[in-house]
Enzyme design. Structure first.
Site, PDB file in Angstrom:
ATOM      1  CG  ASN A   9      62.987  34.373  10.405  1.00 46.63           C
ATOM      2  OD1 ASN A   9      61.951  34.979  10.185  1.00 46.63           O
ATOM      3  ND2 ASN A   9      63.247  33.810  11.571  1.00 46.63           N
ATOM      4  CD  GLN A  10      60.089  38.153   4.034  1.00 47.63           C
ATOM      5  OE1 GLN A  10      60.911  37.512   3.390  1.00 47.63           O
ATOM      6  NE2 GLN A  10      60.028  39.473   3.958  1.00 47.63           N
ATOM      7  CE  LYS A  12      66.492  35.954  13.357  1.00 47.00           C
ATOM      8  NZ  LYS A  12      67.817  35.319  13.463  1.00 47.00           N
ATOM      9  CG  ASP A  67      73.096  33.100  15.952  1.00 46.29           C
ATOM     10  OD1 ASP A  67      72.236  32.580  15.218  1.00 46.29           O
ATOM     11  OD2 ASP A  67      73.646  32.479  16.877  1.00 46.29           O
ATOM     12  CE1 TYR A 152      62.080  28.833  23.263  1.00 41.85           C
ATOM     13  CE2 TYR A 152      63.327  29.915  21.518  1.00 41.85           C
ATOM     14  CZ  TYR A 152      63.025  28.781  22.257  1.00 41.85           C
ATOM     15  OH  TYR A 152      63.679  27.590  21.986  1.00 41.85           O
ATOM     16  CG  ASP A 153      58.635  37.619  20.567  1.00 44.20           C
ATOM     17  OD1 ASP A 153      59.779  37.543  21.053  1.00 44.20           O
ATOM     18  OD2 ASP A 153      58.388  38.234  19.510  1.00 44.20           O
ATOM     19  CE  LYS A 173      59.918  41.213  19.022  1.00 43.23           C
ATOM     20  NZ  LYS A 173      59.466  40.068  18.247  1.00 43.23           N
ATOM     21  CG  HIS A 178      66.826  40.311  21.357  1.00 41.19           C
ATOM     22  ND1 HIS A 178      65.453  40.408  21.346  1.00 41.19           N
ATOM     23  CD2 HIS A 178      67.125  39.253  20.551  1.00 41.19           C
ATOM     24  CE1 HIS A 178      64.945  39.452  20.583  1.00 41.19           C
ATOM     25  NE2 HIS A 178      65.939  38.746  20.078  1.00 41.19           N
TER      26      HIS A 178
END
Length: 196
Positions: A9-10, A12, A67, A152-153, A173, A178
């Site tokens: 996932n780029q 991330k 995760d 979901y942002d 952010k 999280h």
């Protein structure tokens, strides 16, 4: 020191580089190009460790992974570990978000609490492992707001803010999410490895 980030996932990769690079000078975060393991764990921690172990074994380098997902109180913590596949195996972020909005359509504002959870894991080629958890509490909005972020942002209103996670600047952010909270707990471990 080089560590491999166990994700394809780029989004991330970019987010974690922004979180880790300023905190740990000299740490080079490499993207992972190996096979994607089957994430058959039943917790965030199990899945994070599965990915980190696979990347460490494939590359011979220390590997970090995470995760994460959104956990909605009224849904008993779901989507949780199924966040990326909530609307089916296609992993379509838009469909996932739409399904969650539909499921919460009749839920009153006072019952729309939830949080993002992230478990960050580190696996060494010798089998040594660590994992830590970060949570970002907030509310689930009734409709999308903002075009930034991902997943979901656009429907997550973090506690203490009047705008969605998708409307926050990347810097804000990356200080409060999280993922930032989890990897912030992992930074001292990485710093110790860098000094070794």
């Amino acid at each position: 020191m080089q560590v491999v980030l166990a994700t394809h996932n780029q989004h991330k990769v970019e987010e974690l580089r922004r979180i880790l690079a300023p905190a740990i000078p000299g740490l080079e975060v490499l993207a992972y190009d190996g096979p994607e393991p089957v994430e058959d764990g039943v917790t965030f921690a199990e899945n994070a460790l599965i990915k980190a172990r696979a990347a460490a074994a494939h590359t011979g380098l220390p590997a970090i992974s995470d995760d994460s997902g959104i956990c909605v109180d009224v849904l008993g913590g779901s989507p949780g570990i199924f966040s990326a596949r909530w609307a089916g195996p296609a992993r379509d972020s838009d469909q996932n978000l739409q399904l969650l909005l539909w499921q919460l359509g009749d839920v009153a504002a006072e019952h729309r609490g939830g949080h993002f959870t992230c478990v960050a894991a580190l696996a060494m080629p010798d089998g040594t492992e660590w994992h830590v958890t970060g949570e970002w509490p907030g509310q689930i909005l009734t409709e999308r707001s903002g075009a930034g972020g991902f997943g979901y942002d656009p429907i997550f209103l973090p506690d203490g803010y009047a705008i969605s996670a998708a409307e926050l600047t990347p810097n804000v952010k990356n200080e409060h999410s999280h993922r930032a909270r989890a990897f912030g707990k992992l930074i001292p471990v990485l710093e110790t490895l860098l000094e070794a």
